[in-house]
Design a protein around this motif. Structure first.
Motif, PDB file in Angstrom:
ATOM      1  N   ASN A 127       0.822  -1.207   0.000  1.00 14.78           N
ATOM      2  CA  ASN A 127       0.000   0.000   0.000  1.00 14.78           C
ATOM      3  C   ASN A 127       0.860   1.263   0.000  1.00 14.78           C
ATOM      4  O   ASN A 127       0.521   2.265  -0.645  1.00 14.78           O
ATOM      5  CB  ASN A 127      -0.933   0.003   1.214  1.00 14.78           C
ATOM      6  CG  ASN A 127      -2.060  -1.010   1.087  1.00 14.78           C
ATOM      7  OD1 ASN A 127      -2.491  -1.334  -0.014  1.00 14.78           O
ATOM      8  ND2 ASN A 127      -2.537  -1.527   2.208  1.00 14.78           N
ATOM      9  N   ALA A 128       1.985   1.201   0.709  1.00 12.76           N
ATOM     10  CA  ALA A 128       2.882   2.353   0.732  1.00 12.76           C
ATOM     11  C   ALA A 128       3.485   2.599  -0.646  1.00 12.76           C
ATOM     12  O   ALA A 128       3.628   3.748  -1.092  1.00 12.76           O
ATOM     13  CB  ALA A 128       3.985   2.144   1.770  1.00 12.76           C
ATOM     14  N   LYS A 131       0.865   4.195  -2.810  1.00 11.99           N
ATOM     15  CA  LYS A 131       0.654   5.593  -2.437  1.00 11.99           C
ATOM     16  C   LYS A 131       1.752   6.490  -2.994  1.00 11.99           C
ATOM     17  O   LYS A 131       1.495   7.613  -3.444  1.00 11.99           O
ATOM     18  CB  LYS A 131       0.599   5.720  -0.912  1.00 11.99           C
ATOM     19  CG  LYS A 131       0.267   7.117  -0.423  1.00 11.99           C
ATOM     20  CD  LYS A 131       0.133   7.146   1.098  1.00 11.99           C
ATOM     21  CE  LYS A 131      -0.232   8.541   1.589  1.00 11.99           C
ATOM     22  NZ  LYS A 131      -0.373   8.574   3.071  1.00 11.99           N
ATOM     23  N   LYS A 132       2.984   5.990  -2.989  1.00 11.02           N
ATOM     24  CA  LYS A 132       4.105   6.796  -3.483  1.00 11.02           C
ATOM     25  C   LYS A 132       4.099   6.885  -5.001  1.00 11.02           C
ATOM     26  O   LYS A 132       4.543   7.884  -5.576  1.00 11.02           O
ATOM     27  CB  LYS A 132       5.428   6.211  -2.998  1.00 11.02           C
ATOM     28  CG  LYS A 132       6.624   7.062  -3.401  1.00 11.02           C
ATOM     29  CD  LYS A 132       7.890   6.683  -2.676  1.00 11.02           C
ATOM     30  CE  LYS A 132       9.031   7.635  -3.050  1.00 11.02           C
ATOM     31  NZ  LYS A 132      10.269   7.330  -2.317  1.00 11.02           N
ATOM     32  N   PRO A 134       1.317   6.581  -7.488  1.00 12.49           N
ATOM     33  CA  PRO A 134      -0.085   6.416  -7.903  1.00 12.49           C
ATOM     34  C   PRO A 134      -0.259   6.221  -9.406  1.00 12.49           C
ATOM     35  O   PRO A 134      -1.236   5.603  -9.832  1.00 12.49           O
ATOM     36  CB  PRO A 134      -0.751   7.703  -7.414  1.00 12.49           C
ATOM     37  CG  PRO A 134       0.368   8.691  -7.280  1.00 12.49           C
ATOM     38  CD  PRO A 134       1.553   7.899  -6.862  1.00 12.49           C
ATOM     39  N   PHE A 143      -6.537   0.449  -4.493  1.00 10.88           N
ATOM     40  CA  PHE A 143      -5.750   0.567  -3.268  1.00 10.88           C
ATOM     41  C   PHE A 143      -6.411   1.570  -2.347  1.00 10.88           C
ATOM     42  O   PHE A 143      -7.108   2.483  -2.800  1.00 10.88           O
ATOM     43  CB  PHE A 143      -4.313   1.008  -3.597  1.00 10.88           C
ATOM     44  CG  PHE A 143      -3.467  -0.104  -4.148  1.00 10.88           C
ATOM     45  CD1 PHE A 143      -2.790  -0.966  -3.308  1.00 10.88           C
ATOM     46  CD2 PHE A 143      -3.375  -0.294  -5.518  1.00 10.88           C
ATOM     47  CE1 PHE A 143      -2.019  -1.992  -3.817  1.00 10.88           C
ATOM     48  CE2 PHE A 143      -2.611  -1.324  -6.036  1.00 10.88           C
ATOM     49  CZ  PHE A 143      -1.933  -2.178  -5.181  1.00 10.88           C
ATOM     50  N   PRO A 144      -6.209   1.391  -1.028  1.00  8.98           N
ATOM     51  CA  PRO A 144      -5.364   0.375  -0.386  1.00  8.98           C
ATOM     52  C   PRO A 144      -6.042  -0.986  -0.325  1.00  8.98           C
ATOM     53  O   PRO A 144      -7.257  -1.096  -0.370  1.00  8.98           O
ATOM     54  CB  PRO A 144      -5.157   0.946   1.013  1.00  8.98           C
ATOM     55  CG  PRO A 144      -6.404   1.728   1.285  1.00  8.98           C
ATOM     56  CD  PRO A 144      -6.784   2.342  -0.042  1.00  8.98           C
ATOM     57  N   ASN A 699      10.916   3.812   0.541  1.00  6.59           N
ATOM     58  CA  ASN A 699      10.552   5.238   0.550  1.00  6.59           C
ATOM     59  C   ASN A 699      11.744   6.167   0.478  1.00  6.59           C
ATOM     60  O   ASN A 699      11.590   7.383   0.571  1.00  6.59           O
ATOM     61  CB  ASN A 699       9.695   5.599   1.772  1.00  6.59           C
ATOM     62  CG  ASN A 699       8.219   5.405   1.501  1.00  6.59           C
ATOM     63  OD1 ASN A 699       7.757   5.734   0.404  1.00  6.59           O
ATOM     64  ND2 ASN A 699       7.501   4.856   2.459  1.00  6.59           N
TER      65      ASN A 699
END
Length: 700
Positions: A127-128, A131-132, A134, A143-144, A699
């Motif tokens: 999910n991270a 999110k980073k 898209p 998602f998520p 990240n």
């Protein structure tokens, strides 16, 4: 009243902060995660906890193949039809028909927390990543992913492992004949392959224990292998292969032991023909009375032409036996063990963390993995074989291999055979174990093999022998003890046994007289002189590959029965078509296999060895200008040597470890792969960091 209202708000606020604090504690700290990429792009993921390592695995795998991972879980949210059209909608429908969401919700409460934490860490990482990035998301609102979404997708995956897709294909394709016209089906000559060999010091010259991890999977797609290594301070240290969407390696080795899977073929699924009330199609006969079907209507969003999306309505029907399909021939219900199973990840996780055979065996007793042979070896010189499956306890008076009349509740299945009932053995005196998808009752020396009559008749293992098992037996008879080079020679063998195994006797081809057919003399002579090997420089292998395609067409178009003699005219017709094919595309008949069969990815195009059902096989499809492109066969290869002190590891993957065409690891293992070379791998942290190409955290 104001005081009560303020107190209520205060309590809500306190509950919010408690929940928020818990959520913060539950989140993975990515500063505790390190991803180390080696020179082949294989990620070695380090975390303080298993949950952190699983997060890092999700992140690393998403960097290499986010698209395929997403496709694995889109059906769990009913979104694959929106992305892929009718082909994707089939899996969206399957999730509804098989009640995958309900199974996930019901069974989730039975999963131990230690297994759930790995899934949750994996999902948090996935999910991270979404999110980073898209713009890399394939379908809006996909998602998520929640834990429930994940377990729904996992249940569907287990159904695909359990051949539920084959059952659906038969029923939706109207290929199941009603009971009065029922005919037996023989599956000789088909199926998914894999090899596994294990040798202990009774058979090895250096006293070490060898394990061949050698699955034969598609080279691309949702069931192609990804190589990764996970390590945590909780005692997780596993290197191996996994499919997109899995939060752990499911074959491979830790510092103590390793295992691999091969496909097995016990009778897993059962199909029932139902008697439907002629006056009310919403009822079926059960125990002498009409019983109402469970029914609900669903809507599936499907992409059609020009990106237009339409809602398609379908009825979902269930009986006491399981899902129901109505087709042109009647109403049929079926049962598969994956209708109540999501515990495979828990079992694989425990297997990866086992430090000895006793702990490994304890994990096997969960029986969460729906099928697959297991071949195992460890540093204590133990080898082990098991034909694993979730097999229903059935009424022995019924023939469960055939279509059953579903009109009595006595045929409802609700229990499974325990671990103790399944075929297995430990440390045979011969010093070796093998499986090539052949019978579990031929897995070591003849004097030590298990006896099928000692097991429940309802197991009904379909597999017998194949060319790989027959060839292995020919090879192993040449050795009293083997060296590691002998081990590799056996693993990479590309020759058929003396008598090629097939549903009909193809060996009659080699009795043809070339002079009798002057028009085809050159081609027949090549086939008659062929040494039955499949190297890419081999003359005869290409001719055989094309001939085999055409002789199979002759056999099936003429509906030849199993073991029926092939008329000589069929051979000649296949040879005639083979010659036309070779002349049309290559201008001659005397080509080598590498001219025909290619290993292709991106800009890399290489000749490749191997034929169908060889120990080191290659499965190929039409490509361009008469050439073939490999799409399956040899996939993830791991060769292991265990001693008291260490485990030595060699691996190779067919293309590279990344599915990103821009990555240097998209094709960087191809040349080694076709030349039967491997890369040296390790579990040693100090060496991994010393030789690292890139070290980073998610990240960053």
């Amino acid at each position: 009243m104001l005081k009560d209202m303020l107190m209520y708000r205060y309590r809500i606020l306190i509950l919010f902060f408690i929940f928020f604090s818990f959520a913060l504690e539950a989140q993975v700290n990515t500063n505790n995660i390190t991803i180390v990429r080696d020179k082949y792009g294989v990620p070695h993921i380090y975390g303080i906890t298993d949950k952190e390592a699983a997060y890092g695995l999700a992140w690393a795998h998403a960097e290499d193949d986010f698209s395929t991972i997403q496709k694995t879980f889109l059906p769990a949210k009913g979104l694959l039809g929106r992305y892929q059209g009718i082909n994707g909608a089939v899996l969206d429908y399957a999730v509804e028909l098989l009640r995958c969401r309900e199974v996930a919700k019901r069974e989730m409460k039975n999963l131990p927390q230690e297994g759930l934490q790995v899934i949750e860490g994996y999902l948090e990482g996935l999910n991270a990543y979404a999110k980073k990035y898209p713009k890399k998301i394939l379908v809006k609102n996909s998602f998520p992913l929640s834990t429930h979404d994940y377990l729904t997708g996992l249940n569907l995956m287990l159904h695909l492992f359990s051949d539920t897709g084959d059952v659906l294909g038969q029923l939706l394709g109207n290929n199941i004949e009603p009971i009065q016209d029922l005919n037996g089906v023989d599956n000789i000559g088909g199926g998914i392959g894999s090899n596994a060999f294990a040798f202990n010091s009774n058979k090895t010259l250096d006293g070490k224990t060898y394990l061949n991890v050698n699955t034969h999977q598609p080279l691309e797609g949702p069931f192609s292998w990804y190589e990764a290594h996970v390590n945590s301070e909780d005692g997780w240290n596993m290197l191996g292969g996994l499919f997109p969407g899995l939060p752990i390696p499911v074959i491979g080795t830790n510092e103590y032991l390793g295992w691999t899977h091969t496909y097995n073929y016990p009778d897993i699924n059962d199909i029932y023909q139902l008697i439907v009330n002629p006056d009310n199609e919403n009822q079926y006969m059960l125990d002498g009375e009409w019983k109402a079907f469970e029914k609900k209507e669903i809507k599936i969003l499907v992409k059609i032409l020009f990106g237009i999306k339409v809602n398609v309505k379908r009825d979902i029907i269930w009986s006491v036996y399981g899902p129901v399909i109505k087709n042109k021939k009647g109403y049929f219900s079926f049962y598969t063990p994956s209708l109540n199973n999501i515990s495979a990840v828990e079992q694989w996780y425990k297997m990866t963390k086992a430090t000895n055979f006793q702990e490994f065996e304890s994990a096997l007793k969960l029986l969460g993995i729906p099928r697959f042979n297991i071949v195992y070896a460890d540093r204590k010189d133990n080898i082990f074989y098991m034909s694993n499956a979730r097999l229903s306890v059935r009424d022995k008076s019924q023939d469960w291999t055939k279509l059953l009349l579903g009109d009595t509740s006595s045929l409802v299945l609700n229990a499974y055979h325990p671990y103790s009932d399944l075929p297995k053995f430990y440390n045979p005196k011969s010093g070796y174990i093998f499986n090539t998808n052949n019978s579990p009752f031929n897995a070591t020396s003849k004097s030590e093999n298990l006896i099928e009559d000692d097991f429940p008749i309802t197991f009904k293992f379909r597999e017998k022998e194949n060319n790989r098992s027959l060839r292995f037996m020919e090879l192993i008879d040449n050795y009293d003890k083997i060296t590691y080079e002998d081990f590799k020679t056996i693993k990479y063998d590309q020759k058929y046994p003396k008598e090629i195994f097939y549903r009909n006797d193809l060996n009659s081809l080699f009795n043809l007289q070339a002079n009798k057919y002057p028009k085809y003399k050159e081609l027949i002579s090549i086939l008659l002189n062929w040494n039955k090997s499949g190297g890419y420089n081999n003359l005869g292998a290409a001719q055989w590959r094309i001939y085999f395609k055409f002789i199979r067409e002759e056999i099936f178009e003429n509906k030849l029965e199993i073991n029926e003699i092939i008329p000589e005219s069929y051979h000649i017709q296949a040879i005639e078509k083979t010659k036309k094919y070779l002349i049309k595309h290559f201008g001659k008949v005397d080509i080598i296999l590498g001219d025909l069969q290619r290993h292709i990815k991106g800009d890399v195009n290489l000749p490749v060895s191997g034929l169908v059902d060889m120990i080191a096989p290659a499965d190929a499809v039409d490509y361009k200008n008469g050439t073939l492109r490999t799409v399956g066969g040899e996939s993830y290869i791991m060769l292991l040597r265990y001693s008291e002190e260490d485990v030595e590891i060699e691996t190779i993957i067919p293309y590279g470890n990344s599915k990103n065409p821009e990555s240097p690891h998209y094709t960087d293992q191809m040349l080694m792969f076709i030349n039967k070379k491997t890369k040296t791998m390790t579990l040693d942290k100090e060496k991994i960091f010393r030789d690292a190409v890139r070290i980073y955290s998610p990240n960053q």
